[in-house]
Design a protein around this motif. Structure first.
Motif, PDB file in Angstrom:
ATOM      1  N   LEU A 198      10.056   9.469  -3.903  1.00 48.48           N
ATOM      2  CA  LEU A 198       9.683  10.866  -3.715  1.00 48.48           C
ATOM      3  C   LEU A 198       9.427  11.543  -5.042  1.00 48.48           C
ATOM      4  CD1 LEU A 198      12.091  13.163  -4.395  1.00 48.48           C
ATOM      5  CD2 LEU A 198      13.122  12.104  -2.439  1.00 48.48           C
ATOM      6  N   CYS A 199       8.685  12.617  -4.946  1.00 47.17           N
ATOM      7  CA  CYS A 199       8.469  13.513  -6.073  1.00 47.17           C
ATOM      8  C   CYS A 199       8.950  14.872  -5.604  1.00 47.17           C
ATOM      9  CB  CYS A 199       6.988  13.563  -6.441  1.00 47.17           C
ATOM     10  SG  CYS A 199       6.629  14.744  -7.757  1.00 47.17           S
ATOM     11  N   TYR A 204       7.012  15.451  -2.156  1.00 41.53           N
ATOM     12  CA  TYR A 204       5.980  14.508  -1.730  1.00 41.53           C
ATOM     13  C   TYR A 204       6.685  13.170  -1.580  1.00 41.53           C
ATOM     14  CZ  TYR A 204       2.305  17.861  -2.554  1.00 41.53           C
ATOM     15  OH  TYR A 204       1.503  18.968  -2.485  1.00 41.53           O
ATOM     16  N   ILE A 205       6.433  12.507  -0.476  1.00 47.21           N
ATOM     17  CA  ILE A 205       7.118  11.267  -0.148  1.00 47.21           C
ATOM     18  C   ILE A 205       6.160  10.095  -0.304  1.00 47.21           C
ATOM     19  CG2 ILE A 205       8.400  10.013   1.646  1.00 47.21           C
ATOM     20  CD1 ILE A 205       9.825  12.577   0.790  1.00 47.21           C
ATOM     21  N   MET A 265       0.846  -1.178   0.000  1.00 42.69           N
ATOM     22  CA  MET A 265       0.000   0.000   0.000  1.00 42.69           C
ATOM     23  C   MET A 265       0.891   1.241   0.000  1.00 42.69           C
ATOM     24  SD  MET A 265      -2.879   1.531   0.032  1.00 42.69           S
ATOM     25  CE  MET A 265      -4.157   0.383   0.456  1.00 42.69           C
ATOM     26  N   ILE A 266       0.874   1.957  -1.092  1.00 46.35           N
ATOM     27  CA  ILE A 266       1.673   3.175  -1.195  1.00 46.35           C
ATOM     28  C   ILE A 266       0.840   4.346  -0.691  1.00 46.35           C
ATOM     29  CG2 ILE A 266       2.843   4.768  -2.782  1.00 46.35           C
ATOM     30  CD1 ILE A 266       4.237   2.094  -2.478  1.00 46.35           C
ATOM     31  N   THR A 267       1.431   5.127   0.193  1.00 45.43           N
ATOM     32  CA  THR A 267       0.804   6.347   0.693  1.00 45.43           C
ATOM     33  C   THR A 267       1.672   7.518   0.264  1.00 45.43           C
ATOM     34  OG1 THR A 267      -0.006   5.140   2.625  1.00 45.43           O
ATOM     35  CG2 THR A 267      -0.007   7.538   2.765  1.00 45.43           C
ATOM     36  N   ILE A 268       1.051   8.562  -0.238  1.00 47.09           N
ATOM     37  CA  ILE A 268       1.772   9.770  -0.636  1.00 47.09           C
ATOM     38  C   ILE A 268       1.465  10.848   0.406  1.00 47.09           C
ATOM     39  CG2 ILE A 268       2.116  11.508  -2.434  1.00 47.09           C
ATOM     40  CD1 ILE A 268       2.811   8.684  -3.375  1.00 47.09           C
ATOM     41  N   ARG A 269       2.520  11.472   0.923  1.00 48.91           N
ATOM     42  CA  ARG A 269       2.337  12.545   1.894  1.00 48.91           C
ATOM     43  C   ARG A 269       3.312  13.674   1.601  1.00 48.91           C
ATOM     44  NH1 ARG A 269       6.733  12.517   4.976  1.00 48.91           N
ATOM     45  NH2 ARG A 269       7.766  10.558   5.518  1.00 48.91           N
TER      46      ARG A 269
END
Length: 106
Positions: free
Chosen positions: A91-92, A80-81, A27-31
């Protein structure tokens, strides 16, 4: 017209690109990035430049210092990680291209 420069680093297949990370992504979460992400940001920047941090610890520390600041192109607040089970996996990093010439020296 607004121009944006985007750098994107992401581990697409952890079994082939990063052998230390052996479990499957579930499950990828972007924060949004945090100041505590600076070491991970520095590590990803060095990986993108094909520089081994183990052999360039002084450079790695220098990039961490840049990532901890808010007035640099590679700052934590421009990131964004991507996390998997609270482990940073990608990351972005994005910034407005007009900022490049004013911030590249810092």
């Amino acid at each position: 017209m607004r121009t944006t420069c985007i750098l994107f680093f992401y581990v697409l297949n952890p079994n082939t690109h990063n052998r230390k990370y052996t479990k499957q992504l579930k499950m990828i979460t972007i924060r949004k990035g945090k100041t505590t992400d600076a070491p991970f940001i520095a590590s990803m920047i060095m990986q993108a430049l094909h520089i081994e941090k183990e052999h360039n610890t002084e450079l790695y520390q220098h990039i961490i210092e840049f990532a901890e600041r808010e007035d640099t192109l590679y700052s934590w607040h421009r990131c964004y990680i991507a996390t998997d089970n609270n482990v940073c996996v990608g990351l972005c990093l994005a910034y407005d291209a007009k900022d490049y010439h004013t911030r590249k020296v810092k």
